[in-house]
Design an enzyme around this catalytic site. Structure first.
Site, short mmCIF file in Angstrom:
data_model
loop_
_atom_site.label_atom_id
_atom_site.label_comp_id
_atom_site.label_asym_id
_atom_site.label_seq_id
_atom_site.Cartn_x
_atom_site.Cartn_y
_atom_site.Cartn_z
CE LYS A 160 -25.39 -3.77 -10.51
NZ LYS A 160 -23.94 -3.61 -10.68
NE ARG A 219 -22.60 -2.06 -3.28
CZ ARG A 219 -23.70 -1.52 -3.79
NH1 ARG A 219 -24.31 -2.12 -4.82
NH2 ARG A 219 -24.20 -0.40 -3.28
#
Length: 269
Positions: free
Chosen positions: A221, A253
């Site tokens: 991200k 994750r």
């Protein structure tokens, strides 16, 4: 100790950190990973299992900032064949990343074991699908929708708001018949939050501890560029996942299963 999550393929205990490997079957994933589909995707899922994934999360719709919703039909077309083929021999549970109740139903029929709902069970029909099937669900906090969430990020006390959200939705889920040991929570790092708020969430995961397993997803991200400015995003993803585990997460994750598994194992040795 957090109770184990009961799945169709055994259970997921939390005596050690758990890894959810990401299998994106979208043409517009935000990460720089190889685009997988069909037999190549199935092969990669088995590789992730060998690398240390405890769950593999299959998604057919992008949820990156600015992404548009696609129909349940298009989403299903991308993922059902892969889920059906992999589920025949994969030893670890398959999770399906979807906001569409109809996709969730089809995925469960194809062999998936867990619903990962980034919309946080906002849709009562999704609540009913999970309850009726008796499968685990990841309830994620998302501020807004992917198309606009980074244009209108959260304001005020972020931790208190996320905590209140989980109190409300988890109570509603249990009232709908979803058992406590079927619920996992995800604070939704990057979903309608600034990079400062993402860092705050990671630092305060224990404040969200409500007796449910906590999952975090920081992998690849953009906020990582601010948090770890001196390393590449892949390395920053691994470092962030380790930090999440150290601060209270039970599941991370990730895209890089092998690297994350190695870092977590080394951290426990």
């Amino acid at each position: 100790m957090i109770p184990a999550t009961e799945c169709r393929k055994g259970s997921i205990s939390y005596d050690r950190p758990r890894i959810m490997g990401i299998m994106n079957l979208t043409p517009d994933s935000f990460s720089d990973e190889i685009r997988y589909s069909g037999s190549a995707a199935v092969k990669r899922m088995f590789e992730m299992e060998e690398e240390g994934a405890d769950v593999i999360d299959v998604g057919g719709m992008s949820s990156k900032p600015g992404a548009l919703m696609i129909s349940a039909e298009e989403e299903s077309e991308r993922i059902m064949g892969v889920i059906k083929e992999a589920a025949q021999s994969l030893r670890v549970p398959i999770s399906v990343d979807t906001m569409h109740p109809r996709t969730a139903e089809k995925a469960l029929d194809a062999g998936a074991s867990i619903i990962n709902d980034i919309s946080g069970l906002r849709n009562d029909e999704m609540m009913n699908v999970v309850s009726s099937a008796g499968v685990p669900v990841v309830i994620m906090h998302m501020h807004g929708i992917p198309e606009t969430m980074q244009m209108r990020t959260m304001t005020g006390d972020v931790i208190a708001q996320i905590s209140d959200f989980f109190d409300t939705v988890c109570r509603k889920a249990k009232d709908a018949g979803i058992k406590k040991n079927k619920i996992m929570i995800d604070p939704g790092i990057g979903f309608g939050k600034t990079h400062e708020q993402n860092v705050e969430i990671i630092s305060n995961l224990q404040a969200l501890r409500k007796g449910y397993p906590i999952m975090t997803g920081t992998s690849m991200k953009s906020f990582l560029e601010h948090t770890y400015p001196d390393v590449q995003r892949n390395e920053a993803s691994i470092m962030s996942s380790v930090e999440c585990i150290n601060n209270g997460a039970d599941i991370v994750r990730v895209h890089n299963v092998k690297g994350t598994a190695y870092a977590l194992k080394r951290g426990r040795s």
